[in-house]
Design an enzyme around this catalytic site. Structure first.
Site, short mmCIF file in Angstrom:
data_model
loop_
_atom_site.label_atom_id
_atom_site.label_comp_id
_atom_site.label_asym_id
_atom_site.label_seq_id
_atom_site.Cartn_x
_atom_site.Cartn_y
_atom_site.Cartn_z
N GLY A 9 15.78 9.74 -18.16
CA GLY A 9 15.18 10.66 -17.19
C GLY A 9 16.21 11.53 -16.50
O GLY A 9 17.41 11.42 -16.73
N LEU A 58 7.96 -0.63 -18.93
CA LEU A 58 7.81 -1.54 -17.79
C LEU A 58 6.53 -2.37 -17.89
O LEU A 58 6.47 -3.51 -17.42
CB LEU A 58 7.74 -0.74 -16.48
CG LEU A 58 9.01 -0.07 -15.96
CD1 LEU A 58 8.67 0.79 -14.75
CD2 LEU A 58 10.08 -1.09 -15.60
N TYR A 147 1.29 8.25 -5.56
CA TYR A 147 2.69 8.14 -6.02
C TYR A 147 3.55 7.57 -4.89
O TYR A 147 4.26 6.59 -5.07
CB TYR A 147 3.22 9.52 -6.45
CG TYR A 147 4.73 9.62 -6.40
CD1 TYR A 147 5.36 10.28 -5.36
CD2 TYR A 147 5.51 9.01 -7.38
CE1 TYR A 147 6.74 10.35 -5.30
CE2 TYR A 147 6.89 9.07 -7.32
CZ TYR A 147 7.50 9.74 -6.28
OH TYR A 147 8.87 9.79 -6.20
N PHE A 176 15.73 12.83 -1.21
CA PHE A 176 15.01 14.00 -0.72
C PHE A 176 14.67 14.86 -1.94
O PHE A 176 13.96 14.34 -2.83
CB PHE A 176 15.80 14.62 0.43
CG PHE A 176 15.53 13.84 1.69
CD1 PHE A 176 16.03 12.56 1.85
CD2 PHE A 176 14.66 14.32 2.65
CE1 PHE A 176 15.71 11.77 2.97
CE2 PHE A 176 14.34 13.57 3.79
CZ PHE A 176 14.86 12.29 3.93
C1 WQD Z 1 9.17 21.87 -2.79
C2 WQD Z 1 8.67 23.06 -1.98
C3 WQD Z 1 6.30 23.42 -2.13
C4 WQD Z 1 6.30 24.48 -6.40
C5 WQD Z 1 8.05 16.21 -4.64
C6 WQD Z 1 7.71 14.75 -4.48
C7 WQD Z 1 8.97 13.97 -4.19
C8 WQD Z 1 9.95 14.21 -5.30
C9 WQD Z 1 10.27 15.72 -5.37
C10 WQD Z 1 9.77 12.63 -7.06
C11 WQD Z 1 7.36 22.78 -1.25
C12 WQD Z 1 7.05 24.58 -2.75
C13 WQD Z 1 6.68 24.09 -5.12
C14 WQD Z 1 5.83 25.80 -6.61
C15 WQD Z 1 6.14 26.27 -4.28
N1 WQD Z 1 9.41 13.78 -6.52
N2 WQD Z 1 6.60 24.99 -4.09
N3 WQD Z 1 5.76 26.66 -5.54
O1 WQD Z 1 6.69 18.43 -3.02
O2 WQD Z 1 8.88 18.48 -1.70
O3 WQD Z 1 8.55 16.72 -3.43
O4 WQD Z 1 9.03 16.39 -5.65
O5 WQD Z 1 10.60 11.85 -6.75
O6 WQD Z 1 8.65 12.61 -4.11
O7 WQD Z 1 6.84 14.62 -3.37
O8 WQD Z 1 8.89 19.07 -4.14
O9 WQD Z 1 9.56 20.91 -5.61
O10 WQD Z 1 7.12 20.21 -5.58
O11 WQD Z 1 8.09 21.42 -3.62
O12 WQD Z 1 6.05 27.07 -3.32
O13 WQD Z 1 5.45 26.22 -7.75
O14 WQD Z 1 8.39 24.14 -2.87
O15 WQD Z 1 5.17 23.87 -1.39
O16 WQD Z 1 7.41 23.47 0.00
P1 WQD Z 1 8.17 18.21 -2.98
P2 WQD Z 1 8.39 20.41 -4.83
#
Ligand code: WQD
Length: 330
Positions: A9, A58, A147, A176
């Site tokens: 991954g 798993l 999740y 993060f």
């Molecule tokens: C980031 C920002 C969206 C896509 C998630 C999971 C977290 C981890 C990381 C696994 C937000 C904005 C996004 C798009 C956008 N995953 N966005 N247009 O939601 O903070 O975290 O992914 O471990 O657990 O919750 O990440 O990259 O999806 O979004 O505007 O096409 O980008 O609204 O503000 P997120 P993200």
């Protein structure tokens, strides 16, 4: 020997490179649900080192048994798991089965083979929508999707195991927003199918695979109205696991650490920085907010800095440049 579950991954492959480059011997497995054997070969090519790798799942204990039977494992770094928030809302039982039951299967094998040290790949989404930022590890937890709930359940299971076995050592690493790629361009974020996260979607838009990027809302209570996140270079994250490994080998009980930079960037910050450093246009359209999104997620990484002797070093330009370098010629 360190077992890396989910080695093929995004974060698993980068951590495998860091482990091998720091002289550790590793063994890994993956089921390739959201990854590819190419990543395993790339890790071997990048480091010039070989290591045992197994295809295992798993949810199938017997598929994992040879990993423990044939290798003397001293600690586990547990990445394997499903991680798409939207998919977890649509298929919650698949997430509970794979992430939670699958981790119980892994822990039962660890007990059977007397392996008592584990670093777990958790997530900042266990903080739900924090009332203030930056976030420290003692903030209240909540889950806004299956999740995140699987991650919280697994954190609880690991805490319970530590209560019954004083020799057990657990580090919970709350990531993060990992983005970026190894400077070689040989490994990076390469999900099967349509990506969910912002950076892979920026890359697909820059490549013309997506016509334009959807900005999910510009009406948040933030300086430019778009969501703010604590983006961390995946190589900094990988190095954080090396530091955490040293911690679990010298302590017992449960330690929890935020792995972030403590610096927040908005969606527009990423789009504009990506365009500038890569000299490429990223067309976008503003759409309504995405369900479940919070305005700001930002870490206070001081505990990891102080107790692990680890700090994120790479900046947003490195993250944007390396992300593009990984995908541009594919
Ligand atoms: C980031 C920002 C969206 C896509 C998630 C999971 C977290 C981890 C990381 C696994 C937000 C904005 C996004 C798009 C956008 N995953 N966005 N247009 O939601 O903070 O975290 O992914 O471990 O657990 O919750 O990440 O990259 O999806 O979004 O505007 O096409 O980008 O609204 O503000 P997120 P993200």
């Amino acid at each position: 020997m360190i077992l890396v579950t989910g080695l093929a991954g995004y974060i698993g492959s980068h951590t495998a490179v860091a482990l091998l480059n720091s002289g550790k011997s590793i063994v890994g497995f993956d089921n390739f649900y959201n990854s590819s054997p190419d990543a395993v070969n790339a890790v071997k090519k990048l480091t010039g080192k070989d290591f045992p790798f197994y295809v295992a799942d798993l949810t199938d204990v017997e598929s994992m048994r040879p990993v423990f039977e044939e290798n003397k494992i001293s600690a586990v770094i547990h990445f394997a798991g499903l991680k798409a928030v939207g998919e977890s809302v649509a298929k919650p039982l698949m997430y509970y089965q794979n992430n939670v039951s699958g981790t119980v299967n892994l822990l039962q094998l660890m007990m059977e083979y007397n392996v008592k040290r584990i670093a777990f790949s958790s997530t900042a989404t266990v903080y739900g929508e924090p009332k203030v930022v930056p976030i420290t590890e003692d903030f209240p937890n909540s889950a806004t999707n299956p999740y995140a709930r699987t991650k919280l359940f697994i954190e609880g299971i690991l805490k319970d195991v530590c209560k019954t076995d004083p020799e057990f050592s657990v580090v919970l690493l709350r990531y993060f927003n990992p983005i970026g790629a190894h400077e070689s361009g040989l490994i990076g974020e390469n999900p099967n199918g349509i990506p969910n996260n912002l950076m892979p979607r920026i890359c697909q838009t820059a490549k013309g695979i997506m016509k334009s990027l959807t900005v999910f809302g510009d009406d948040y209570p933030t300086p430019d109205g778009t969501g703010i996140r604590d983006y961390i270079h995946v190589c900094d994250l990988a190095e954080g696991h090396i530091a955490a490994l040293n911690k679990i080998q010298t302590s017992t009980g449960v330690q929890i650490y935020n792995l972030g930079t403590g610096v927040g960037y908005s969606v527009y910050d990423l789009i504009h920085t990506f365009s500038r450093v890569n000299e490429i246009n990223v067309p976008y359209v503003v759409c309504p907010r995405r369900a479940g999104d919070v305005p700001i997620l930002l870490s206070n990484p001081k505990k990891a800095n102080d107790e692990l002797g680890w700090i994120a070093k790479r900046d947003l330009e490195d993250m944007c440049r390396s992300s593009w370098n990984f995908v541009k010629d594919k």
